[in-house]
Design a protein around this motif. Structure first.
Motif, PDB file in Angstrom:
ATOM      1  N   MET A   1       0.848  -1.201   0.000  1.00 32.35           N
ATOM      2  CA  MET A   1       0.000   0.000   0.000  1.00 32.35           C
ATOM      3  C   MET A   1       0.886   1.254   0.000  1.00 32.35           C
ATOM      4  SD  MET A   1      -3.134   1.093   0.012  1.00 32.35           S
ATOM      5  CE  MET A   1      -4.016   2.598   0.371  1.00 32.35           C
ATOM      6  N   ARG A   2       0.728   2.057  -1.010  1.00 34.07           N
ATOM      7  CA  ARG A   2       1.551   3.271  -1.104  1.00 34.07           C
ATOM      8  C   ARG A   2       0.915   4.399  -0.297  1.00 34.07           C
ATOM      9  NH1 ARG A   2       1.017   1.283  -6.462  1.00 34.07           N
ATOM     10  NH2 ARG A   2      -0.653   2.786  -6.841  1.00 34.07           N
ATOM     11  N   LYS A   3       1.721   5.024   0.564  1.00 32.67           N
ATOM     12  CA  LYS A   3       1.200   6.156   1.334  1.00 32.67           C
ATOM     13  C   LYS A   3       1.186   7.397   0.458  1.00 32.67           C
ATOM     14  CE  LYS A   3       1.604   8.526   5.737  1.00 32.67           C
ATOM     15  NZ  LYS A   3       2.363   8.746   6.970  1.00 32.67           N
ATOM     16  N   LYS A   4       0.065   8.075   0.434  1.00 30.93           N
ATOM     17  CA  LYS A   4      -0.040   9.280  -0.389  1.00 30.93           C
ATOM     18  C   LYS A   4       0.959  10.347   0.100  1.00 30.93           C
ATOM     19  CE  LYS A   4      -4.025   9.007  -3.091  1.00 30.93           C
ATOM     20  NZ  LYS A   4      -4.110   7.565  -3.307  1.00 30.93           N
ATOM     21  N   PHE A   5       1.405  11.153  -0.849  1.00 26.12           N
ATOM     22  CA  PHE A   5       2.453  12.134  -0.575  1.00 26.12           C
ATOM     23  C   PHE A   5       2.107  13.438  -1.291  1.00 26.12           C
ATOM     24  CE2 PHE A   5       7.202  13.150  -1.593  1.00 26.12           C
ATOM     25  CZ  PHE A   5       7.263  14.046  -0.539  1.00 26.12           C
TER      26      PHE A   5
ATOM     27  N   ALA B   1      -8.182  18.294  -6.614  1.00 25.37           N
ATOM     28  CA  ALA B   1      -7.235  17.337  -6.029  1.00 25.37           C
ATOM     29  C   ALA B   1      -7.863  15.967  -5.758  1.00 25.37           C
ATOM     30  CB  ALA B   1      -6.653  17.910  -4.740  1.00 25.37           C
ATOM     31  N   LYS B   2      -9.063  15.983  -5.208  1.00 25.65           N
ATOM     32  CA  LYS B   2      -9.657  14.720  -4.772  1.00 25.65           C
ATOM     33  C   LYS B   2      -9.830  13.741  -5.931  1.00 25.65           C
ATOM     34  CE  LYS B   2     -12.884  13.192  -1.265  1.00 25.65           C
ATOM     35  NZ  LYS B   2     -12.033  13.245  -0.078  1.00 25.65           N
ATOM     36  N   GLU B   3     -10.335  14.273  -7.024  1.00 25.29           N
ATOM     37  CA  GLU B   3     -10.597  13.407  -8.181  1.00 25.29           C
ATOM     38  C   GLU B   3      -9.287  12.885  -8.795  1.00 25.29           C
ATOM     39  OE1 GLU B   3     -13.265  13.355 -12.205  1.00 25.29           O
ATOM     40  OE2 GLU B   3     -13.099  15.259 -11.132  1.00 25.29           O
ATOM     41  N   LEU B   4      -8.273  13.760  -8.827  1.00 18.35           N
ATOM     42  CA  LEU B   4      -6.966  13.320  -9.343  1.00 18.35           C
ATOM     43  C   LEU B   4      -6.381  12.222  -8.451  1.00 18.35           C
ATOM     44  CD1 LEU B   4      -5.514  16.841 -10.208  1.00 18.35           C
ATOM     45  CD2 LEU B   4      -5.687  14.952 -11.850  1.00 18.35           C
ATOM     46  N   PHE B   5      -6.406  12.471  -7.137  1.00 15.22           N
ATOM     47  CA  PHE B   5      -5.769  11.543  -6.203  1.00 15.22           C
ATOM     48  C   PHE B   5      -6.549  10.230  -6.073  1.00 15.22           C
ATOM     49  CE2 PHE B   5      -3.956  15.427  -3.689  1.00 15.22           C
ATOM     50  CZ  PHE B   5      -3.124  15.715  -4.752  1.00 15.22           C
ATOM     51  N   ALA B   6      -7.766  10.216  -6.579  1.00 10.49           N
ATOM     52  CA  ALA B   6      -8.569   8.987  -6.506  1.00 10.49           C
ATOM     53  C   ALA B   6      -8.179   8.000  -7.606  1.00 10.49           C
ATOM     54  CB  ALA B   6     -10.049   9.331  -6.624  1.00 10.49           C
ATOM     55  N   GLN B   7      -7.398   8.445  -8.577  1.00 10.87           N
ATOM     56  CA  GLN B   7      -6.993   7.552  -9.673  1.00 10.87           C
ATOM     57  C   GLN B   7      -6.034   6.480  -9.149  1.00 10.87           C
ATOM     58  OE1 GLN B   7      -8.473   8.090 -12.783  1.00 10.87           O
ATOM     59  NE2 GLN B   7      -9.578   9.567 -11.511  1.00 10.87           N
ATOM     60  N   ALA B   8      -6.113   5.327  -9.750  1.00 13.62           N
ATOM     61  CA  ALA B   8      -5.394   4.150  -9.237  1.00 13.62           C
ATOM     62  C   ALA B   8      -3.883   4.359  -9.130  1.00 13.62           C
ATOM     63  CB  ALA B   8      -5.690   2.956 -10.135  1.00 13.62           C
ATOM     64  N   ASP B   9      -3.314   5.089 -10.077  1.00  8.33           N
ATOM     65  CA  ASP B   9      -1.858   5.219 -10.094  1.00  8.33           C
ATOM     66  C   ASP B   9      -1.357   6.606  -9.700  1.00  8.33           C
ATOM     67  OD1 ASP B   9      -0.842   2.550 -11.032  1.00  8.33           O
ATOM     68  OD2 ASP B   9      -2.345   2.956 -12.560  1.00  8.33           O
TER      69      ASP B   9
ATOM     70  N   ASP C   1      -0.482   8.953  -6.707  1.00 10.99           N
ATOM     71  CA  ASP C   1      -0.178   8.744  -5.287  1.00 10.99           C
ATOM     72  C   ASP C   1       0.021  10.040  -4.521  1.00 10.99           C
ATOM     73  OD1 ASP C   1      -0.081   5.860  -5.690  1.00 10.99           O
ATOM     74  OD2 ASP C   1       1.759   6.266  -6.805  1.00 10.99           O
ATOM     75  N   GLY C   2      -0.492  11.133  -5.072  1.00  8.36           N
ATOM     76  CA  GLY C   2      -0.365  12.418  -4.415  1.00  8.36           C
ATOM     77  C   GLY C   2      -0.005  13.482  -5.419  1.00  8.36           C
ATOM     78  N   GLY C   3       0.516  14.611  -4.944  1.00  6.06           N
ATOM     79  CA  GLY C   3       0.750  15.713  -5.863  1.00  6.06           C
ATOM     80  C   GLY C   3       1.992  16.525  -5.548  1.00  6.06           C
ATOM     81  N   LEU C   4       2.500  17.171  -6.592  1.00  4.27           N
ATOM     82  CA  LEU C   4       3.554  18.175  -6.460  1.00  4.27           C
ATOM     83  C   LEU C   4       2.884  19.510  -6.770  1.00  4.27           C
ATOM     84  CD1 LEU C   4       6.492  18.952  -5.976  1.00  4.27           C
ATOM     85  CD2 LEU C   4       6.990  18.397  -8.350  1.00  4.27           C
ATOM     86  N   ILE C   5       2.857  20.361  -5.772  1.00  5.52           N
ATOM     87  CA  ILE C   5       1.987  21.531  -5.807  1.00  5.52           C
ATOM     88  C   ILE C   5       2.796  22.812  -5.887  1.00  5.52           C
ATOM     89  CG2 ILE C   5      -0.015  22.601  -4.672  1.00  5.52           C
ATOM     90  CD1 ILE C   5      -0.267  19.514  -5.192  1.00  5.52           C
TER      91      ILE C   5
ATOM     92  N   ILE D   1      -5.528  20.414  -0.060  1.00  4.87           N
ATOM     93  CA  ILE D   1      -5.003  19.427  -1.016  1.00  4.87           C
ATOM     94  C   ILE D   1      -4.450  18.215  -0.249  1.00  4.87           C
ATOM     95  CG2 ILE D   1      -3.197  19.024  -2.742  1.00  4.87           C
ATOM     96  CD1 ILE D   1      -3.646  22.013  -3.595  1.00  4.87           C
ATOM     97  N   CYS D   2      -3.763  18.479   0.852  1.00  4.90           N
ATOM     98  CA  CYS D   2      -3.252  17.368   1.676  1.00  4.90           C
ATOM     99  C   CYS D   2      -4.405  16.513   2.194  1.00  4.90           C
ATOM    100  CB  CYS D   2      -2.441  17.906   2.855  1.00  4.90           C
ATOM    101  SG  CYS D   2      -0.899  18.699   2.380  1.00  4.90           S
ATOM    102  N   ARG D   3      -5.478  17.152   2.604  1.00  3.34           N
ATOM    103  CA  ARG D   3      -6.629  16.395   3.123  1.00  3.34           C
ATOM    104  C   ARG D   3      -7.267  15.580   2.009  1.00  3.34           C
ATOM    105  NH1 ARG D   3      -7.833  21.395   5.731  1.00  3.34           N
ATOM    106  NH2 ARG D   3      -6.778  21.349   7.747  1.00  3.34           N
ATOM    107  N   ALA D   4      -7.245  16.117   0.797  1.00  5.84           N
ATOM    108  CA  ALA D   4      -7.826  15.395  -0.337  1.00  5.84           C
ATOM    109  C   ALA D   4      -7.039  14.123  -0.634  1.00  5.84           C
ATOM    110  CB  ALA D   4      -7.858  16.297  -1.567  1.00  5.84           C
ATOM    111  N   ALA D   5      -5.789  14.093  -0.186  1.00  5.27           N
ATOM    112  CA  ALA D   5      -4.940  12.932  -0.452  1.00  5.27           C
ATOM    113  C   ALA D   5      -5.081  11.872   0.637  1.00  5.27           C
ATOM    114  CB  ALA D   5      -3.486  13.368  -0.561  1.00  5.27           C
ATOM    115  N   ALA D   6      -5.756  12.217   1.691  1.00  4.09           N
ATOM    116  CA  ALA D   6      -5.794  11.302   2.843  1.00  4.09           C
ATOM    117  C   ALA D   6      -6.871  10.228   2.676  1.00  4.09           C
ATOM    118  CB  ALA D   6      -6.023  12.073   4.116  1.00  4.09           C
TER     119      ALA D   6
END
Ligand code: PGA
Length: 249
Positions: free
Chosen positions: A1-5, A217-225, A227-231, A244-249
């Motif tokens: 399981m990859r931790k979002k970043f 952010a939420k919709e992007l981070f919901a994609q299978a591959d 794993d987070g964002g560079l903002i 944005i961090c909360r959207a990744a959680a």
């Protein structure tokens, strides 16, 4: 399981005063965020940021480094210097550096190696220009940029690294890639690594960057591959970056 970043790239923004306000605000609220968080700050503010994020969950990063270990390279900053300032991450190959400072795939790969040599996690930025996308060259360009690292260092190097897919046409333009467009490239990146090592590919965090905002952010981070964002821009506004961090959680 990859931790979002989620990592902030402040670019050439900030001042002692602005950084204090931003980091105080982030520190006050970041504890309720479940993803990993980092800020990549300009060199002169590394010491300030280092002392401010100490003891918090916020990781520190730089935006660039020299490919050389030390020597007569006026104006350059080495990996070991970044290490002394507590950097856990460093961006390599951001499109602004590739385009405006002539960084080739080979130089970017050498910078990647220099970071890893001192135990700093390189965040390898890849992405196509608008012209390249319109010519149908996206997959080819991204694959070539990734191959430069794979060919120089082997797939094992990706174990302690992060990849950031940032379509150049989406950076700072407000034109975000659709979740589908981004996912397609993220999947291609992971697949390219998987050909060499499926376990490393499965553990590799691939961030999306390019006009990420609290709204998308939420919709992007919901994609299978993804794993987070560079903002970029949104990382300078505490409320936006935290959202944005909360959207990744
Ligand atoms: P942006 O920048 O979020 O302002 O588009 C992203 C980046 O360049 O890393």
């Amino acid at each position: 399981m990859r931790k979002k970043f989620v990592a902030g790239n402040w670019k050439m923004h900030g001042s002692f005063q602005q950084n204090t306000a931003l980091l105080e605000n982030l520190k006050a609220h970041v504890s309720d965020v479940a993803c990993e968080v980092a800020v990549c700050v300009p060199y002169p503010y590394l010491a300030q940021a280092q002392s401010m994020v100490e003891g918090s969950v916020i990781g520190l990063g730089a935006q660039n480094l020299s490919e050389h270990v030390s020597g007569a390279f006026t104006g350059e900053v080495s990996a070991s210097m970044l290490k002394e300032f507590g950097c856990r991450y460093v961006l390599v190959g951001h499109s602004e550096r590739r385009a405006q400072y002539g960084e080739s795939d080979a130089v970017v790969a050498a910078k990647f190696a220099a970071a890893q040599a001192v135990g700093i996690v390189p965040v390898l930025c890849v992405g196509e220009s608008l012209a390249e996308r319109q010519s149908g060259l996206t997959a080819q360009v991204v694959s070539r940029q990734l191959s430069a690292v794979l060919d120089l260092l082997g797939v094992a190097a990706l174990e302690s690294s992060v990849v950031a897919y940032e379509p150049v046409w989406a950076i700072g333009t407000g034109m975000t890639a659709t979740p589908g467009q981004a996912q397609e490239v993220h999947f291609a990146i992971r697949s390219q690594v998987a050909v060499q090592n499926a376990v490393i590919a499965g553990g590799l965090r691939i961030l999306y960057g390019g006009s990420v905002k609290p709204q998308n952010a939420k919709e992007l981070f919901a994609q299978a591959d993804i794993d987070g964002g560079l903002i970029g821009g949104a990382a300078l506004v505490a409320d936006d970056f935290l959202a944005i961090c909360r959207a990744a959680a």
